[in-house]
Design an enzyme around this catalytic site. Structure first.
Site, PDB file in Angstrom:
ATOM      1  N   CYS A  74       0.839  -1.035  -0.370  1.00 32.57           N
ATOM      2  CA  CYS A  74      -0.050  -0.229   0.130  1.00 32.57           C
ATOM      3  C   CYS A  74       1.011   0.764  -0.299  1.00 32.57           C
ATOM      4  O   CYS A  74       1.773   1.656   0.938  1.00 32.57           O
ATOM      5  CB  CYS A  74      -0.321   0.134   1.299  1.00 32.57           C
ATOM      6  SG  CYS A  74      -1.965   1.484   1.314  1.00 32.57           S
ATOM      7  N   GLU A 125      -3.664   0.943  -6.328  1.00 28.76           N
ATOM      8  CA  GLU A 125      -2.833  -0.196  -6.206  1.00 28.76           C
ATOM      9  C   GLU A 125      -2.753  -0.361  -7.709  1.00 28.76           C
ATOM     10  O   GLU A 125      -3.818   0.507  -8.674  1.00 28.76           O
ATOM     11  CB  GLU A 125      -3.677  -1.971  -5.516  1.00 28.76           C
ATOM     12  CG  GLU A 125      -2.198  -2.133  -6.036  1.00 28.76           C
ATOM     13  CD  GLU A 125      -1.147  -2.046  -5.081  1.00 28.76           C
ATOM     14  OE1 GLU A 125      -0.002  -1.773  -5.650  1.00 28.76           O
ATOM     15  OE2 GLU A 125      -0.726  -2.316  -3.613  1.00 28.76           O
TER      16      GLU A 125
END
Length: 334
Positions: free
Chosen positions: A2, A127
């Protein structure tokens, strides 16, 4: 992993979104320690300050450990034992820590055994899916409630807007060796990606789904480290959609960063009205991109019939509704 998040709520909105019940059953809003250090953003990267929930007992020795406070902490953990005068000289990336090795590394094990557990708050995280040498960004978040937002009502008691993503984190407090203000920093714990996200990336944040999981993670006096670590796992309760590559540059900070876009050839699938409006909005403001064989919208965004609101539609409406919060950034209007 992340490496980028969005948190567009202002400081007051964050408080309202974090309403909880204490051990006596009373409805509470966590207090901010340092709201002035937090700035909303649609595109947060490591080294920026983000809102985190922690137990009040970390700051007040006599406080109930189940009571929560909000703090603006810097993303990228600087361990307390770091001896350089400049924390930016940390040689290792600490924005994420792997769940399978965090108890082997002093930077993470030290704070964990001291109970320095936090919940990192965000609208969602970004992402990138790699395919044929290209990277397509996705915005990933909790599936959103489909009920209508109450028109003209204050949502202090139970906010009916966007449900914040709650990620498990570890924090630490670093003090300059020559004196000065303490620096609070955090890292996000990552796990193997769930089946639904594995086509995009092989890692994802450890997400705490529900207030009971949040309570156990934060309450370091009643919940041992070993018990708390049982909460660290992947989840399928997640939604995602592709977004514009404008988010690739962390300096871009507009609602367009998290607005859904369409990928691939047209299909017969019927998409909700709110999603269509957002798609048209993005088309008018973004250059077209070539698409390849990429993951499609998650099922939460596809509607077979009926005018129910989608998660994307709720996001767009909520962003507009936040104009009542002076700390929140405003989306552009058409």
């Amino acid at each position: 992993m992340c490496g980028r998040t969005a948190c567009a709520l202002g400081a007051d909105g964050i408080r309202r979104a974090c309403v909880y019940r204490d051990n006596h059953g009373r409805t509470r809003q966590p207090e901010w320690r340092d709201a002035d250090k937090y700035s909303p953003s649609y595109n947060k990267s490591p080294q920026s300050n983000s809102p985190v929930l922690v137990s009040r007992r970390h700051f007040e020795k006599d406080a109930d450990s189940s009571e929560r406070v909000l703090a603006a902490m810097r993303w990228g953990l600087v361990p307390a034992w770091f001896r350089e005068a400049d924390p930016s000289k940390m040689q290792y990336k600490t924005s994420n820590c792997r769940s399978d090795t965090m108890m082997e590394k002093l930077s993470y094990k030290g704070p964990l055994v001291k109970g320095r557990r936090c919940v990192v708050l965000a609208d969602g995280f970004y992402e990138w899916h790699q395919h044929n040498g290209k990277k397509q960004p996705y915005f990933i978040y909790f599936p959103q409630p489909k009920q209508e937002m109450a028109e003209g009502k204050d949502d202090d008691e139970e906010r009916k807007g966007w449900r914040l993503l709650t990620m498990a984190g570890i924090f630490d407090c670093w003090e300059p060796p020559d004196g000065g203000d303490a620096l609070y920093t955090y890292t996000i714990i990552t796990v193997d990606a769930s089946k639904g996200l594995s086509d995009i990336h092989n890692r994802m944040p450890a997400i705490l789904d529900g207030d009971e999981a949040i309570r156990k993670w934060l309450d370091f006096t009643d919940v041992s480290t070993q018990e708390a670590l049982r909460l660290i796992h992947s989840t399928e309760n997640i939604a995602f959609h592709p977004v514009s590559t404008i988010v690739n540059n962390s300096r871009n900070n507009t609602p367009e960063c998290l607005a859904p876009i369409g990928l691939g050839p047209k299909t017969e699938t019927k998409v909700g009205t709110s999603s269509k409006m957002m798609l048209e909005w993005v088309k008018n403001k973004s250059p077209k991109k070539e698409e390849g064989d990429l993951p499609r919208w998650s099922s939460q965004f596809i509607q077979i019939a009926g005018p129910k609101r989608t998660s994307a539609g709720l996001m767009h409406q909520w962003l507009k509704k936040e104009e009542g919060d002076p700390c929140a950034k405003k989306p552009k209007t058409q």
